[in-house]
Design an enzyme around this catalytic site. Structure first.
Site, mmCIF file in Angstrom:
data_model
loop_
_atom_site.group_PDB
_atom_site.id
_atom_site.type_symbol
_atom_site.label_atom_id
_atom_site.label_comp_id
_atom_site.label_asym_id
_atom_site.label_seq_id
_atom_site.Cartn_x
_atom_site.Cartn_y
_atom_site.Cartn_z
ATOM 1 C CB CYS A 183 -10.668 5.789 -1.384
ATOM 2 S SG CYS A 183 -12.235 5.140 -1.250
ATOM 3 C CB ALA A 184 -5.558 7.709 -2.412
#
Length: 350
Positions: free
Chosen positions: A142-143
Site C-alpha cells: 500500500c505504500a
C-alpha cells in the site's frame, strides 16, 4: 531553472467489472459461511468499511472457483497489461506526450509476478523506445504509490528534461482465497479492489506542482503487520496486528519525524493526502494527525467508490484533490509492509 521534479500529468483507471459491496458479501457468505463459523460475526466488516462498490479484473464467477498459481498468473498478466496500457495512455494524453517521449518507466506492483515485467510486456503496444530505462518495483504494498512517486521524482531530478512515467498498478482481487478460512482473508475480501494510476514527472522546466521532499520511516520488529505469504495456491494475505490501533499510536510521531528531516512541521502542511486503508484507518489517521473528523473527505470518497486498491489508491485521492485545487503545500502519506510510513511533500503554485 528549477531542479525539482514537477508532476506533469496524473491519470487513473479501473478494470471493467463493477461489484457492489452487498454483492461481494453474498458471494463471500456462500463460499465461507458453512465452513467458517466465525464468518457470520465477521460479516459486519463488509458494511463497516465505508465501501459502496469496487472493481475487479475478472467477472464475479471467476472468483467463486478455487484457483492455483497458473490461473492466477494468467489472469494477472492479461488484466495488468490491459490496465497498464489504458492508464499510461491517459497520462500521456494529458501531458501531450507520446510513449516515445518517455525516458524512464517506474512500475510499482506487488500483487502479481511477471518476468519480463509489465512495462516490457506492453512496450511494443504503447510504443516505448528501445532505450527506455525500466525500473520495476515489487513488495511495497500500500505504500507503493507514495514511495513510487518519490523514486520517480528522484530519477527525473537526476536527469533534468527527461520524462519519467510512473505506473502503480494492483490486482488485489486475484489474491482472494477460500481454501484458507481465516480472519485475515475475510478482512481482505471485505476491502480490496483493483486499479491503476499513472503520473508523468519532469524536472528542469516549469510546473505548477513539484515534489518538494520525500521521506520514510520503518519500524523494527513489525514484519508481521502486513504482507504476503507464498502458498501453493497463491499469495496469502498477512494481517497479524490491528492496523488502525498501530496508526493511532505511531503515525503522528512518525510524520513529525519525517517532516523534521524535510525541515518542515505539521503547521506547514495545508492538506494531508492519505492512503485510505478503510474507514477505521481514516478515523485513526485523523486522530493521529490532529485533524478534525471528516477532514479526509477525498479519502472517504475514494474508498467508497473503489475500495482499497493498495498502491494506486493514494494517487486516486491526489487526483481528486488536484481537481478541487491543491493548496500551497500537501503531504502524501501511505503505510505498507515493512512496516513503513512513506511521505512526499508537494509544493503547488496557483
Amino acid at each position: 531553472m528549477n531542479d525539482k521534479a514537477a508532476l506533469v500529468s496524473l491519470a487513473t483507471s479501473v478494470p471493467p467489472h463493477l461489484f457492489h459491496q452487498k454483492q461481494i458479501l453474498e458471494a463471500a457468505s456462500k463460499l465461507m459461511a458453512d465452513r467458517y463459523p466465525q464468518f457470520e460475526t465477521m460479516s459486519s466488516l463488509f458494511a463497516n468499511t465505508g465501501i459502496r462498490h469496487r472493481y475487479g479484473v475478472k467477472p464475479m464467477e471467476w472468483y467463486l472457483e478455487r484457483r492455483g498459481w497458473p490461473e492466477r498468473t494468467r489472469a494477472f498478466l492479461e488484466g495488468a497489461e490491459a490496465l497498464f496500457v489504458d492508464v499510461a495512455r491517459k497520462a500521456l494524453a494529458r501531458a501531450d506526450l507520446s510513449a516515445g517521449d518517455i525516458d524512464t518507466v517506474v512500475t510499482v506492483c506487488s500483487t502479481g509476478i511477471a518476468t519480463p515485467t509489465l512495462e516490457a510486456r506492453v512496450a511494443g503496444q504503447l510504443g516505448f523506445r528501445s532505450d527506455v530505462s525500466r525500473v520495476p518495483v515489487f513488495g511495497l504494498g500500500c505504500a507503493g504509490g507514495v514511495s513510487g512517486l518519490s523514486i520517480a521524482s528522484r530519477l527525473a531530478q537526476a536527469r533534468p528534461g527527461t520524462n519519467v512515467l510512473l505506473v502503480a498498478l494492483e490486482l488485489c482481487t486475484l489474491a482472494v482465497r477460500h481454501d484458507e478460512l481465516t480472519k485475515a482473508n475475510v478482512v481482505a475480501a471485505s476491502l480490496f479492489g483493483d486499479g491503476a494510476a499513472a503520473a508523468i514527472l519532469r524536472a528542469g522546466d516549469g510546473g505548477a506542482t513539484r515534489i518538494e521532499a520525500a521521506g520514510e520511516k520503518q519500524w523494527p520488529d513489525t514484519l508481521d503487520i502486513m504482507g504476503w505469504s507464498v502458498d501453493p495456491e497463491g499469495f496469502g494475505v498477512i494481517f497479524q496486528r490491528t492496523i488502525p490501533d498501530f496508526v493511532r499510536d505511531n503515525i503522528g510521531p512518525a510524520v513529525a519525524e519525517i517532516l523534521s528531516r524535510m525541515e518542515l512541521s505539521a503547521n506547514d502542511i495545508d492538506r494531508f493526502v492519505c492512503h485510505p486503508g478503510g474507514t477505521k484507518v481514516i478515523l485513526a489517521l485523523e486522530r493521529a494527525l490532529s485533524l478534525e473528523q471528516g477532514t479526509l473527505d477525498h479519502e472517504r470518497e475514494v474508498i467508497a467508490d473503489y475500495g482499497n486498491m493498495s498502491s494506486p489508491t493514494v494517487l486516486f485521492v491526489l487526483e481528486r484533490a488536484r481537481a478541487h485545487g491543491l493548496p500551497s503545500r500537501s503531504l502524501l502519506t501511505a503505510l505498507g509492509p515493512g512496516f513503513t510510513a512513506s511521505c512526499v511533500a508537494l509544493r503547488h503554485a496557483a
